[in-house]
Design an enzyme around this catalytic site. Structure first.
Site, PDB file in Angstrom:
ATOM      1  N   LEU A  25       0.813  -1.217   0.000  1.00 54.97           N
ATOM      2  CA  LEU A  25       0.000   0.000   0.000  1.00 54.97           C
ATOM      3  C   LEU A  25       0.848   1.269   0.000  1.00 54.97           C
ATOM      4  O   LEU A  25       0.413   2.296  -0.508  1.00 54.97           O
ATOM      5  CB  LEU A  25      -0.941   0.003   1.213  1.00 54.97           C
ATOM      6  CG  LEU A  25      -2.025  -1.076   1.232  1.00 54.97           C
ATOM      7  CD1 LEU A  25      -2.805  -1.025   2.550  1.00 54.97           C
ATOM      8  CD2 LEU A  25      -2.982  -0.892   0.051  1.00 54.97           C
ATOM      9  N   GLY A  29       9.010   7.120   5.937  1.00 57.67           N
ATOM     10  CA  GLY A  29      10.063   7.169   6.938  1.00 57.67           C
ATOM     11  C   GLY A  29       9.795   6.294   8.147  1.00 57.67           C
ATOM     12  O   GLY A  29      10.732   5.899   8.853  1.00 57.67           O
ATOM     13  N   GLY A  31       7.969   3.295   8.038  1.00 59.50           N
ATOM     14  CA  GLY A  31       7.959   1.881   7.690  1.00 59.50           C
ATOM     15  C   GLY A  31       7.188   1.659   6.406  1.00 59.50           C
ATOM     16  O   GLY A  31       6.985   2.586   5.609  1.00 59.50           O
ATOM     17  N   VAL A  33       3.652  -0.098   4.543  1.00 59.77           N
ATOM     18  CA  VAL A  33       2.266  -0.490   4.794  1.00 59.77           C
ATOM     19  C   VAL A  33       1.848  -1.517   3.746  1.00 59.77           C
ATOM     20  O   VAL A  33       1.985  -1.287   2.534  1.00 59.77           O
ATOM     21  CB  VAL A  33       1.325   0.729   4.756  1.00 59.77           C
ATOM     22  CG1 VAL A  33      -0.099   0.295   5.106  1.00 59.77           C
ATOM     23  CG2 VAL A  33       1.801   1.819   5.704  1.00 59.77           C
ATOM     24  N   LYS A  47       1.083  -2.091   9.102  1.00 58.14           N
ATOM     25  CA  LYS A  47       2.224  -1.181   8.985  1.00 58.14           C
ATOM     26  C   LYS A  47       3.414  -1.818   9.705  1.00 58.14           C
ATOM     27  O   LYS A  47       3.387  -1.984  10.928  1.00 58.14           O
ATOM     28  CB  LYS A  47       1.905   0.182   9.579  1.00 58.14           C
ATOM     29  CG  LYS A  47       3.082   1.146   9.531  1.00 58.14           C
ATOM     30  CD  LYS A  47       2.685   2.541  10.024  1.00 58.14           C
ATOM     31  CE  LYS A  47       2.790   3.522   8.907  1.00 58.14           C
ATOM     32  NZ  LYS A  47       2.504   4.914   9.341  1.00 58.14           N
ATOM     33  N   ASP A 141       0.727  14.790  12.322  1.00 56.76           N
ATOM     34  CA  ASP A 141       1.104  14.557  10.921  1.00 56.76           C
ATOM     35  C   ASP A 141      -0.145  14.543  10.040  1.00 56.76           C
ATOM     36  O   ASP A 141      -0.312  13.685   9.174  1.00 56.76           O
ATOM     37  CB  ASP A 141       1.872  13.241  10.790  1.00 56.76           C
ATOM     38  CG  ASP A 141       2.623  13.135   9.450  1.00 56.76           C
ATOM     39  OD1 ASP A 141       2.860  14.185   8.824  1.00 56.76           O
ATOM     40  OD2 ASP A 141       2.953  12.001   9.044  1.00 56.76           O
TER      41      ASP A 141
END
Length: 378
Positions: A25, A29, A31, A33, A47, A141
């Site tokens: 997906l 930064g 990891g 998904v 994730k 974020d």
């Protein structure tokens, strides 16, 4: 992150604990998904985090504390966190899979939204942000790629993860956040609270309305400088949305509304303005005069210019009474001295002496009555 999975690469795992991985997906930064399938057959988003982010026990404890808080957020407008494991060499987080494009993908492909679409997007994402804040979490974020457009409405993802990861990167040069959507306090190293999310939310909404972030997306130094010192570029934002977005993009967090106020504005529930201040109408003042013992408890009333009239009448009556007394005394004395004064011209006979003496008592009674009447009127 995209919801249209790509095939797995040769280096990608095909299994993560009990979850079978079927597609890629996205990656970043934090990891990578993957689209996965739970033992129940439900599709999930897995994730897989970089091991360096939770490499010691303190980092793991902080991470788990933040993730536990994130799991308390209501499912309205968000993607639920279903499972977490950070003990192994490949820590991971499993969340609800949202089938649909991200806001980033939609705007890049189809362009800016119209006013109606913007209002629906703003209301749904602000409500999701409110649920996150009510759980005591700051997203940190918020950006277009973290807004997924499901069939039943927008969903906000990755909340709580940035805070969990921030503690593990404090000693490094890594920045938690996406530069064009970061708040001034994030760039300045100041305390970050819910109003930082409000700023990032507003930049994201400007992107949805115009196709570009409010402070550009060229070089990182240039973007940071604009965020800190330049007013946002709102060209192309519908006029009726500008006022709210301008207030949300204030440089100082104290000058921004909280997400509750944003929602109140969006649903049209802004408080009515206070009526203009008008000085009170002066009221006539009544002079309170204390009772006097000498007046027998009666309180005199104000009569304006004629307030002295009763006292004047009392003086006049007293003078008249004194005149009557003097006249009566004179008449009586003269009658005693010369009885001929009281001679009747009709009968031709003199008035007896005792009758002349009787004039004084009668006159005295009249004088007493006159004095009492004067006193009552005064």
């Amino acid at each position: 992150m995209t919801t249209n999975p790509r095939p797995l690469r040769p280096s990608d795992p095909v299994q993560m604990a009990s979850y079978r991985l079927t597609g890629l997906l996205g990656e970043g930064g934090q990891g990578t998904v993957y689209l996965g399938v739970a033992p129940s057959g439900e599709q999930v988003a897995v994730k897989v985090l970089h091991a360096r982010l939770v490499q010691d026990n303190d980092s793991r404890r902080r991470f788990m504390r933040e993730v536990r808080a994130a799991r308390t957020v209501g499912s309205f407008g968000t993607a639920r966190i279903l499972d977490v494991d950070i003990e192994g060499d490949q820590p991971y987080i499993v969340s609800e899979y949202i089938a649909g494009d991200s806001l980033q993908e939609l705007i890049t492909r189809e362009g800016a939204r119209d006013v109606g679409g913007m209002k629906r997007l703003m209301l749904a994402t602000a409500a999701a942000l409110q649920a996150i804040h009510q759980a005591g979490i700051v997203h940190r974020d918020f950006k277009p790629s973290n807004v997924l457009l499901a069939l039943d409405g927008p969903r906000v993802v990755d909340f709580g993860i940035a805070r969990a990861l921030e503690a593990t990167t404090m000693l490094s040069s890594a920045i938690v956040g996406t530069p064009p959507y970061m708040s001034p306090e994030q760039l300045g190293g100041r305390e970050i609270g819910p109003k930082s999310d409000v700023f990032s939310w507003a930049v994201t909404m400007v992107f949805a309305a115009t196709g570009r972030p409010a402070f550009g997306q060229d070089s990182i130094p240039a973007v940071f400088n604009r965020i800190l010192t330049v007013q946002p570029d709102l060209d192309g934002v519908p006029e009726e949305l500008r006022g709210l977005l301008v207030s949300c993009l204030a440089k100082e967090p104290e000058s921004r509304p909280c997400v509750d106020q944003v929602l109140q504005h969006l649903v049209g529930g802004r408080p009515e303005p206070a009526p203009p201040h008008r000085p009170p109408t002066p009221q006539p003042q009544v002079l309170q005069v204390p009772q006097s013992r000498a007046s027998g408890g009666r309180v005199p009333t104000s009569r304006g210019a004629g307030a002295e009239a009763p006292q004047g009448r009392s003086i006049g009556l007293a003078v008249a009474a004194q005149f009557v007394v003097m006249l009566a005394t004179a008449v009586t004395g003269f009658a005693i001295y010369d009885n001929s004064f009281a001679r009747s011209e009709i009968a031709g006979e003199a008035i007896p002496f005792w009758l002349g003496m009787g004039v004084w008592p009668v006159t005295g009674i009249f004088v007493v009555l006159a004095l009492r009447s004067a006193a009552k009127r005064g």
